[in-house]
Design a protein around this motif. Structure first.
Motif, PDB file in Angstrom:
ATOM      1  N   HIS A   1      61.693  33.316  44.463  1.00 41.58           N
ATOM      2  CA  HIS A   1      61.082  33.157  45.781  1.00 41.58           C
ATOM      3  C   HIS A   1      59.592  32.847  45.662  1.00 41.58           C
ATOM      4  CE1 HIS A   1      64.429  36.149  45.980  1.00 41.58           C
ATOM      5  NE2 HIS A   1      64.879  35.236  46.841  1.00 41.58           N
ATOM      6  N   LYS A   2      59.203  31.677  46.124  1.00 44.24           N
ATOM      7  CA  LYS A   2      57.815  31.225  45.986  1.00 44.24           C
ATOM      8  C   LYS A   2      56.842  32.156  46.708  1.00 44.24           C
ATOM      9  CE  LYS A   2      56.620  27.724  48.442  1.00 44.24           C
ATOM     10  NZ  LYS A   2      56.546  26.358  48.988  1.00 44.24           N
ATOM     11  N   GLU A   3      57.150  32.537  47.957  1.00 45.57           N
ATOM     12  CA  GLU A   3      56.213  33.331  48.744  1.00 45.57           C
ATOM     13  C   GLU A   3      56.011  34.720  48.130  1.00 45.57           C
ATOM     14  OE1 GLU A   3      58.778  31.684  49.947  1.00 45.57           O
ATOM     15  OE2 GLU A   3      57.794  30.075  51.090  1.00 45.57           O
ATOM     16  N   ALA A   4      57.097  35.355  47.719  1.00 46.05           N
ATOM     17  CA  ALA A   4      56.978  36.683  47.117  1.00 46.05           C
ATOM     18  C   ALA A   4      56.247  36.619  45.779  1.00 46.05           C
ATOM     19  CB  ALA A   4      58.348  37.316  46.947  1.00 46.05           C
ATOM     20  N   SER A   5      56.469  35.571  45.021  1.00 49.51           N
ATOM     21  CA  SER A   5      55.787  35.418  43.737  1.00 49.51           C
ATOM     22  C   SER A   5      54.284  35.266  43.943  1.00 49.51           C
ATOM     23  CB  SER A   5      56.346  34.211  42.984  1.00 49.51           C
ATOM     24  OG  SER A   5      57.732  34.362  42.757  1.00 49.51           O
ATOM     25  N   LEU A   6      53.905  34.496  44.959  1.00 48.34           N
ATOM     26  CA  LEU A   6      52.483  34.337  45.284  1.00 48.34           C
ATOM     27  C   LEU A   6      51.897  35.673  45.744  1.00 48.34           C
ATOM     28  CD1 LEU A   6      50.016  32.536  45.577  1.00 48.34           C
ATOM     29  CD2 LEU A   6      50.847  31.862  47.845  1.00 48.34           C
ATOM     30  N   LEU A   7      52.675  36.447  46.473  1.00 47.90           N
ATOM     31  CA  LEU A   7      52.222  37.778  46.890  1.00 47.90           C
ATOM     32  C   LEU A   7      51.890  38.646  45.682  1.00 47.90           C
ATOM     33  CD1 LEU A   7      51.820  40.071  48.981  1.00 47.90           C
ATOM     34  CD2 LEU A   7      54.269  40.543  48.770  1.00 47.90           C
ATOM     35  N   LEU A   8      52.711  38.595  44.642  1.00 48.70           N
ATOM     36  CA  LEU A   8      52.438  39.372  43.432  1.00 48.70           C
ATOM     37  C   LEU A   8      51.098  38.974  42.826  1.00 48.70           C
ATOM     38  CD1 LEU A   8      53.165  41.365  41.195  1.00 48.70           C
ATOM     39  CD2 LEU A   8      54.595  39.582  40.152  1.00 48.70           C
ATOM     40  N   ALA A   9      50.812  37.673  42.765  1.00 49.27           N
ATOM     41  CA  ALA A   9      49.522  37.216  42.244  1.00 49.27           C
ATOM     42  C   ALA A   9      48.370  37.741  43.103  1.00 49.27           C
ATOM     43  CB  ALA A   9      49.499  35.694  42.182  1.00 49.27           C
TER      44      ALA A   9
ATOM     45  N   ALA B   1      59.662  21.563  42.775  1.00 40.25           N
ATOM     46  CA  ALA B   1      58.645  21.432  43.836  1.00 40.25           C
ATOM     47  C   ALA B   1      58.016  22.782  44.144  1.00 40.25           C
ATOM     48  CB  ALA B   1      59.275  20.827  45.085  1.00 40.25           C
ATOM     49  N   ASP B   2      58.850  23.817  44.260  1.00 38.31           N
ATOM     50  CA  ASP B   2      58.321  25.155  44.527  1.00 38.31           C
ATOM     51  C   ASP B   2      57.421  25.631  43.391  1.00 38.31           C
ATOM     52  OD1 ASP B   2      59.608  25.291  46.939  1.00 38.31           O
ATOM     53  OD2 ASP B   2      61.123  26.753  46.315  1.00 38.31           O
ATOM     54  N   THR B   3      57.806  25.322  42.161  1.00 32.63           N
ATOM     55  CA  THR B   3      56.989  25.718  41.012  1.00 32.63           C
ATOM     56  C   THR B   3      55.628  25.052  41.064  1.00 32.63           C
ATOM     57  OG1 THR B   3      58.923  26.118  39.601  1.00 32.63           O
ATOM     58  CG2 THR B   3      56.824  25.703  38.498  1.00 32.63           C
ATOM     59  N   GLU B   4      55.586  23.767  41.370  1.00 31.58           N
ATOM     60  CA  GLU B   4      54.288  23.079  41.418  1.00 31.58           C
ATOM     61  C   GLU B   4      53.430  23.608  42.568  1.00 31.58           C
ATOM     62  OE1 GLU B   4      52.374  18.832  40.428  1.00 31.58           O
ATOM     63  OE2 GLU B   4      54.296  18.757  41.486  1.00 31.58           O
ATOM     64  N   GLU B   5      54.047  23.847  43.714  1.00 30.75           N
ATOM     65  CA  GLU B   5      53.287  24.415  44.836  1.00 30.75           C
ATOM     66  C   GLU B   5      52.747  25.796  44.477  1.00 30.75           C
ATOM     67  OE1 GLU B   5      55.842  24.327  48.224  1.00 30.75           O
ATOM     68  OE2 GLU B   5      56.057  22.128  48.185  1.00 30.75           O
ATOM     69  N   PHE B   6      53.544  26.574  43.770  1.00 29.45           N
ATOM     70  CA  PHE B   6      53.113  27.896  43.330  1.00 29.45           C
ATOM     71  C   PHE B   6      51.928  27.782  42.372  1.00 29.45           C
ATOM     72  CE2 PHE B   6      53.390  31.219  40.050  1.00 29.45           C
ATOM     73  CZ  PHE B   6      53.208  32.346  40.826  1.00 29.45           C
ATOM     74  N   ILE B   7      52.007  26.867  41.417  1.00 26.37           N
ATOM     75  CA  ILE B   7      50.907  26.663  40.468  1.00 26.37           C
ATOM     76  C   ILE B   7      49.613  26.345  41.211  1.00 26.37           C
ATOM     77  CG2 ILE B   7      50.013  25.091  38.694  1.00 26.37           C
ATOM     78  CD1 ILE B   7      52.947  24.812  37.704  1.00 26.37           C
ATOM     79  N   LEU B   8      49.686  25.424  42.155  1.00 23.99           N
ATOM     80  CA  LEU B   8      48.487  25.016  42.886  1.00 23.99           C
ATOM     81  C   LEU B   8      47.925  26.175  43.709  1.00 23.99           C
ATOM     82  CD1 LEU B   8      49.672  21.468  44.037  1.00 23.99           C
ATOM     83  CD2 LEU B   8      48.022  22.008  42.212  1.00 23.99           C
ATOM     84  N   ALA B   9      48.796  26.956  44.326  1.00 24.41           N
ATOM     85  CA  ALA B   9      48.342  28.074  45.152  1.00 24.41           C
ATOM     86  C   ALA B   9      47.664  29.156  44.310  1.00 24.41           C
ATOM     87  CB  ALA B   9      49.517  28.669  45.927  1.00 24.41           C
ATOM     88  N   VAL B  10      48.232  29.479  43.143  1.00 22.96           N
ATOM     89  CA  VAL B  10      47.626  30.497  42.288  1.00 22.96           C
ATOM     90  C   VAL B  10      46.312  29.992  41.708  1.00 22.96           C
ATOM     91  CG1 VAL B  10      47.911  31.918  40.222  1.00 22.96           C
ATOM     92  CG2 VAL B  10      49.836  31.581  41.771  1.00 22.96           C
ATOM     93  N   ASN B  11      46.253  28.724  41.339  1.00 27.21           N
ATOM     94  CA  ASN B  11      44.988  28.165  40.840  1.00 27.21           C
ATOM     95  C   ASN B  11      43.899  28.238  41.903  1.00 27.21           C
ATOM     96  OD1 ASN B  11      45.806  27.602  38.228  1.00 27.21           O
ATOM     97  ND2 ASN B  11      46.425  25.500  38.691  1.00 27.21           N
ATOM     98  N   GLU B  12      44.269  28.037  43.154  1.00 27.44           N
ATOM     99  CA  GLU B  12      43.296  28.159  44.242  1.00 27.44           C
ATOM    100  C   GLU B  12      42.862  29.611  44.408  1.00 27.44           C
ATOM    101  OE1 GLU B  12      40.699  26.847  47.064  1.00 27.44           O
ATOM    102  OE2 GLU B  12      41.960  25.606  45.750  1.00 27.44           O
ATOM    103  N   LEU B  13      43.810  30.523  44.359  1.00 27.56           N
ATOM    104  CA  LEU B  13      43.497  31.946  44.442  1.00 27.56           C
ATOM    105  C   LEU B  13      42.553  32.369  43.324  1.00 27.56           C
ATOM    106  CD1 LEU B  13      44.078  34.884  45.496  1.00 27.56           C
ATOM    107  CD2 LEU B  13      46.072  34.887  43.965  1.00 27.56           C
TER     108      LEU B  13
END
Length: 455
Positions: A142-150, A187-199
């Motif tokens: 799950h992309k959203e939950a994974s981003l939450l962990l970060a 696609a979800d993996t790449e969006e996740f990468i970009l979001a964590v890099n921004e964070l």
């Protein structure tokens, strides 16, 4: 005189090599605004007393009490964050049954962001209280939950490396828990990468995205190839499981007619920023490939005792130039403490060296030269983990992050058996490694910031 944000005074232990522990007795550790150790000053050095005189009456000065010591923060190279909710459960089952009966149903619940928050907040806090300052996390699909962990790692001050797990193979994953399809997974993996890099731009201690195929059986060839390309495109870390058990190892051989290491390499998944968990069945060719590509092994000794079907020859792999760190593998490993895992690493290595079958004569019972010392286990939990991640962490040296745990050996409920003020400091070190419990960890600092304190 240079101005420092924090100055710490006390005795510290740090690895000077895999087999040697360095004792820094009554040293001063001068921390800069970036949370890095800018200068270390020994008592006999010029400027030692000047620094004490300048800082001792300020809030920036921290002097350890008698019986307290600095340890580097631990680096856990393999944590399944969602599985914290099932730690200690069903460890008597074979790996395949354990995953399908317990783990996958649990991880599927992380589509609920509120459920995910409850577990993830607790696991990050638990690891910090156990002295883990850096953690390499598997999340879920799950992309959203994974981003939450970060985000929670960022908020709580832990250095977190987080992977959104990819499981796209329709025949190898349950219908209720997998990526919708390969393109969605990528696609979800790449969006996740970009979001964590921004964070990460606003996080002092660092958070990092990690490309995370769960393991070869869970992924299609198209996904594995695409993940290798994404890792190269964005220069990210990579993590997966490699040659963990008889079942997983044999599955890959049947599918590709080669071992996991070479199959992963074919997809671009072995590189300097790769960490592979378990690796119990690596042969010498696999080990040489790991050393050549800079791929590290996360050694998970407690988990291996339950699920790996063997004892990994960790001393042999390290001697061949493979980078080694330590992992808890929560929840295949029941304990979130790398103290516990360091102890098990030593125990397992001695059992491999001596052998376990009493029906065999002593000279045929074991695998010689397999044992490791507690000094080496300490190295894997600290400096080895830092080397595996190519980050300046895991050592108490200049130009390394101030990631420390303050160990108090005098806690009434967990007092260590140290009865002489003149006890040999190497003996003190080993008593800490073998006997410390979470209540002995008085404070934890990451990148120069206090993230845990126990009254």
């Amino acid at each position: 005189m240079i101005s420092y944000t924090q100055v710490f005074q006390g005795t510290a232990f740090s690895s000077s090599s895999p087999k040697e522990v360095k004792i820094l007795k009554d040293h001063l550790f001068c921390i800069n605004t970036d949370g890095m150790i800018e200068k270390i000053v020994a008592p006999e050095e010029e400027g030692y007393q000047i620094l004490i005189d300048s800082y001792s009456d300020t809030e920036q000065f921290h002097h350890l009490a008698e019986g307290q010591y600095f340890f580097p923060g631990f680096i856990d190279l393999h944590v399944h964050a969602p599985q914290w909710a099932q730690s200690g459960t069903a460890l008597d089952l074979p790996l395949y049954d354990w995953l399908n009966t317990y783990t996958f149903p649990l991880e599927s619940k992380f589509s609920d962001i509120h459920f995910a928050k409850k577990i993830y907040e607790n696991v990050v806090t638990t690891l910090l209280t156990n002295g883990t300052t850096t953690a390499l996390y598997f999340a879920t699909v799950h992309k959203e939950a994974s981003l939450l962990l970060a985000k929670l790692c960022a908020e709580k001050g832990q250095r977190g490396l987080v992977g959104k797990v990819v499981m796209d193979h329709p025949e190898q994953n349950p219908d209720y828990y997998r990526d919708a399809d390969t393109q969605t997974a990528l696609a979800d993996t790449e969006e996740f990468i970009l979001a964590v890099n921004e964070l990460a731009k606003s996080v002092k201690q660092g958070v990092y995205p990690v490309v995370t195929p769960r393991f070869i059986p869970s992924c299609t060839d198209e996904a594995l190839k695409g993940l290798g390309e994404l890792a190269a495109k964005h220069d990210t870390y990579i993590q997966s499981h490699c040659s963990e058990s008889d079942w997983a190892h044999t599955y890959v051989q049947d599918r590709y007619d080669k071992n996991d290491a070479f199959a992963l390499h074919d997809f671009g998944l072995l590189r300097e920023k790769s960490v592979m968990a378990h690796c119990n069945f690596l042969n010498d060719d696999d080990a040489e490939l790991f050393a050549k590509t800079g791929t590290a092994v996360s050694h998970c000794p407690i988990s291996n005792a339950y699920f790996a079907n063997s004892v990994i020859p960790i001393a042999h792999l390290h001697a061949k130039g493979v980078e080694i760190g330590l992992g808890s593998d929560v929840s295949g490993g029941y304990s979130p403490s790398l103290f516990d895992n360091a102890r098990q690493a030593v125990i397992s290595s001695r059992m491999l060296d001596d052998g376990v079958n009493p029906a065999l004569p002593a000279e045929k019972r074991g695998l010689p030269n397999s044992r490791i010392t507690m000094n080496e286990a300490f190295f894997f939990a600290t400096a080895g983990g830092g080397e595996s991640l190519s980050l300046p962490i895991g050592r108490l040296e200049e130009n390394y992050a101030w990631d420390v745990q303050i160990i108090d050996t005098t806690v009434a409920s967990a007092k260590l058996p140290i009865y002489s003020a003149n006890e040999d400091l190497f003996d003190v070190f080993h008593k800490i490694m073998y006997l410390v419990r979470p209540e002995n960890i008085r404070e934890v600092w990451v990148q120069g910031e206090k993230v845990h304190s126990r009254m």
